[in-house]
Design an enzyme around this catalytic site. Structure first.
Site, mmCIF file in Angstrom:
data_model
loop_
_atom_site.group_PDB
_atom_site.id
_atom_site.type_symbol
_atom_site.label_atom_id
_atom_site.label_comp_id
_atom_site.label_asym_id
_atom_site.label_seq_id
_atom_site.Cartn_x
_atom_site.Cartn_y
_atom_site.Cartn_z
ATOM 1 N N LYS A 116 3.487 1.514 -21.740
ATOM 2 C CA LYS A 116 2.077 1.775 -22.060
ATOM 3 C C LYS A 116 1.733 3.268 -22.008
ATOM 4 C CE LYS A 116 1.857 -2.526 -22.666
ATOM 5 N NZ LYS A 116 1.925 -3.047 -24.033
ATOM 6 N N LYS A 158 -2.932 2.020 -13.599
ATOM 7 C CA LYS A 158 -2.261 1.022 -14.437
ATOM 8 C C LYS A 158 -0.753 1.180 -14.342
ATOM 9 C CE LYS A 158 -5.944 0.659 -17.872
ATOM 10 N NZ LYS A 158 -6.296 0.639 -19.312
ATOM 11 N N ASN A 289 0.133 -4.474 -29.121
ATOM 12 C CA ASN A 289 0.940 -5.677 -28.914
ATOM 13 C C ASN A 289 1.827 -5.882 -30.126
ATOM 14 O OD1 ASN A 289 -0.463 -6.161 -26.513
ATOM 15 N ND2 ASN A 289 -2.080 -7.193 -27.634
ATOM 16 N N ARG A 291 3.493 -8.457 -31.381
ATOM 17 C CA ARG A 291 3.785 -9.879 -31.615
ATOM 18 C C ARG A 291 2.640 -10.512 -32.414
ATOM 19 N NH1 ARG A 291 1.423 -9.426 -26.468
ATOM 20 N NH2 ARG A 291 -0.573 -10.522 -26.418
HETATM 21 C C1 MV4 Z 1 -9.454 -0.487 -18.708
HETATM 22 C C2 MV4 Z 1 -10.768 -0.865 -18.357
HETATM 23 C C3 MV4 Z 1 -11.700 0.118 -18.132
HETATM 24 N N1 MV4 Z 1 -11.330 1.412 -18.221
HETATM 25 N N2 MV4 Z 1 -9.144 0.812 -18.794
HETATM 26 C C4 MV4 Z 1 -7.636 -4.935 -18.873
HETATM 27 C C5 MV4 Z 1 -6.320 -5.378 -19.391
HETATM 28 C C6 MV4 Z 1 -5.548 -4.171 -19.746
HETATM 29 N N3 MV4 Z 1 -5.099 -4.288 -21.082
HETATM 30 C C7 MV4 Z 1 -6.478 -3.031 -19.578
HETATM 31 N N4 MV4 Z 1 -7.740 -3.540 -19.094
HETATM 32 C C8 MV4 Z 1 -8.787 -2.712 -18.854
HETATM 33 N N5 MV4 Z 1 -8.511 -1.390 -18.955
HETATM 34 C C9 MV4 Z 1 -10.077 1.732 -18.535
HETATM 35 N N6 MV4 Z 1 -9.748 3.014 -18.622
HETATM 36 C C10 MV4 Z 1 -11.076 -2.219 -18.268
HETATM 37 C C11 MV4 Z 1 -10.073 -3.148 -18.493
HETATM 38 C C12 MV4 Z 1 -10.470 -4.519 -18.333
HETATM 39 C C13 MV4 Z 1 -10.670 -5.358 -19.417
HETATM 40 C C14 MV4 Z 1 -10.401 -4.950 -20.711
HETATM 41 C C15 MV4 Z 1 -10.587 -5.800 -21.772
HETATM 42 C C16 MV4 Z 1 -11.046 -7.083 -21.542
HETATM 43 C C17 MV4 Z 1 -11.284 -7.524 -20.273
HETATM 44 C C18 MV4 Z 1 -11.102 -6.684 -19.194
HETATM 45 C C19 MV4 Z 1 -11.377 -7.137 -17.911
HETATM 46 C C20 MV4 Z 1 -11.201 -6.299 -16.851
HETATM 47 C C21 MV4 Z 1 -10.753 -5.006 -17.057
#
Ligand code: MV4
Length: 450
Positions: A116, A158, A289, A291
């Site tokens: 990522k 992350k 992604n 896929r």
């Molecule tokens: C974030 C975020 C807020 N700020 N990054 C959730 C899954 C992963 N792909 C990354 N995610 C998030 N990254 C920053 N900088 C909030 C989330 C996130 C989220 C994103 C999309 C849909 C639902 C979510 C639920 C919690 C947190």
């Protein structure tokens, strides 16, 4: 075109891929675990090979057994579906070395986007907006504190090998950060065998918007518009729709262009998805992604393009039959994931026998399912038993059709998410489109320290 394909998956997506194969005149080989011997994907395939015991690690993730099945049945290609081996670059390489076409992008694209941090770097260099954050991996707690000071709280940690929410931690101050850094690191090591972490500014109430991409072997890359996947619970998507109510014509065009630019930077071939976080009118690249995704049907409904058939045709070396200007968007589609889970008991999975099963139909309804009356849901795999997709000329029409179809859906005695979906779709904020990733929380009573 291929004459025979092996489908390295189970459940509704195995059936979905088989349907595309049949319509293209391609023979199909199913693989199945001992728990799936009586499944519909085995029943509908031209040939079927048992690849091991019920646990995924001994069957759907067992590369030697899958390759053996492919050699015995003499297939020319393998479709991995989603989950299991779909984003495993090593598996794609093994297929290639056995002279079996992997229906998906190159192992190099998969490896690049699977990391990522590197994906973010690639997209930044391509000119896509990315969330402010660390330039690379953060090695120590001291570095984490320094980065958080620069980025400013709140921040999110992350896992570079992660995605989909595993190994993530939101932090609001220094005290929490030092602890979160260590737990995230060990969680990432345990989950991915890779403890690399990076940091971003935390966007408090974003929406999740993703663009469907198709690329062929001749440098043509197009997008098929967006899906709004904001309605999620603990990183599990519940409802997806296209188009998103949150995008203006201008924003959609800018994000679509960036999605194509990003896919080009990844040398992308096949079907893929570029995920963005949307904060008001500001968007940031999040992940790619590599896929086919669970929610691809909503895009198929509004574009009329069969994405799985396109994947297969691309892998067979055909040129994309559409240019960007040929892709048109009509109406609105919504998908509800019907899971065998108990919403009253923390969405706990409910495996076991389905005694009666009635699937809704009628105008504007598509159901993708591998379940039927008498089907025994195994406890070993994902709890999704059906995808219910509703189409309408307008969003309100699609919502009304979905509510009508949810009323018709009978699954007994299994507990499912059907009634929960009715509550969500009837909600005023959902109907007005005024939601963020925190929307679903309001359906659950607040438990202190949960
Ligand atoms: C974030 C975020 C807020 N700020 N990054 C959730 C899954 C992963 N792909 C990354 N995610 C998030 N990254 C920053 N900088 C909030 C989330 C996130 C989220 C994103 C999309 C849909 C639902 C979510 C639920 C919690 C947190």
């Amino acid at each position: 075109m291929f004459s025979k394909i092996l489908i390295a998956n189970r459940g509704e997506i195995a059936l979905r891929i088989m349907r595309a194969c049949k319509e293209l005149g391609i023979k199909t080989v199913a693989v199945y675990s001992q728990a799936d011997a009586n499944s519909l994907h085995v029943h509908f395939a031209d040939e079927a090979v048992c690849i091991g015991k019920a646990p995924s690690s001994e069957s759907y993730l067992n590369i030697p057994n899958i390759i053996s099945a492919a050699e015995i049945t003499d297939v020319e290609a393998i479709h991995p579906g989603y989950g299991f081996l779909a984003e495993d670059a090593h598996f794609a390489e093994i297929c290639e070395s056995c002279n079996i076409k992997f229906i998906g992008p190159s192992p190099e694209s998969m490896r690049l986007m699977g990391d990522k941090m590197n994906a973010k770097k690639t997209m930044k260099e391509a000119g896509l907006p990315i969330t402010p954050g660390s330039a690379g991996i953060i090695a120590t707690q001291e570095d984490a504190l320094k980065e958080a000071k620069r980025i400013k709280y709140p921040v999110i940690i992350k896992a570079s090998a992660g995605g989909g929410g595993k190994g993530m931690r939101v932090c609001h101050n220094d005290v929490r950060l030092v602890g979160a850094f260590l737990t995230a690191k060990s969680e990432a090591e345990a989950a991915f065998g890779n403890s690399d972490l990076y940091m971003e500014k935390y966007i408090e109430s974003p929406r999740h918007i993703e663009f469907q991409i198709l690329g062929d072997n001749y440098g043509n890359i197009i997008h098929l518009g967006e899906r709004d996947c904001t309605v999620q619970r603990r990183h599990q998507k519940l409802i997806e729709e296209s188009p998103s109510v949150a995008l203006s014509k201008e924003l959609r065009e800018a994000m679509g262009k960036d999605a194509v630019k990003g896919a080009k930077a990844a040398n992308y071939i096949g079907a893929g998805t570029i995920e963005f976080l949307l904060d008001g009118d500001t968007y940031y690249f999040m992940e790619m992604n590599t896929r086919i995704q669970v929610e691809h049907p909503v895009t198929e409904m509004v574009t009329g393009i069969d994405i799985v058939k396109e994947q297969i045709k691309i892998a067979a070396g055909q040129e994309l039959p559409y240019k960007q200007k040929d892709v048109t968007f009509t109406g609105c589609a919504i998908e509800c994931r019907v899971n065998a889970e108990d919403p009253e008991n923390n969405f706990c999975p409910c495996p076991g026998k389905i005694e009666s099963f009635y699937v809704p139909g009628g105008n504007g309804i598509r159901v993708d399912t591998h379940a039927c009356a008498g089907y025994v849901i195994p406890p070993y795999y994902d709890s999704m038993i059906a995808k219910l997709i509703a189409y309408g000329k307008t969003r309100q029409e699609a919502i009304n059709t979905m509510l009508r179809a949810l009323d018709e859906f009978i699954v007994e005695p299994t507990k499912t998410t059907v009634n929960f979906h009715k509550r969500v779709l009837s909600d005023a904020d959902f109907q007005n489109g005024k939601i963020s990733t925190h929307f679903i929380e309001k359906f659950f009573p607040k438990i202190p320290n949960d």
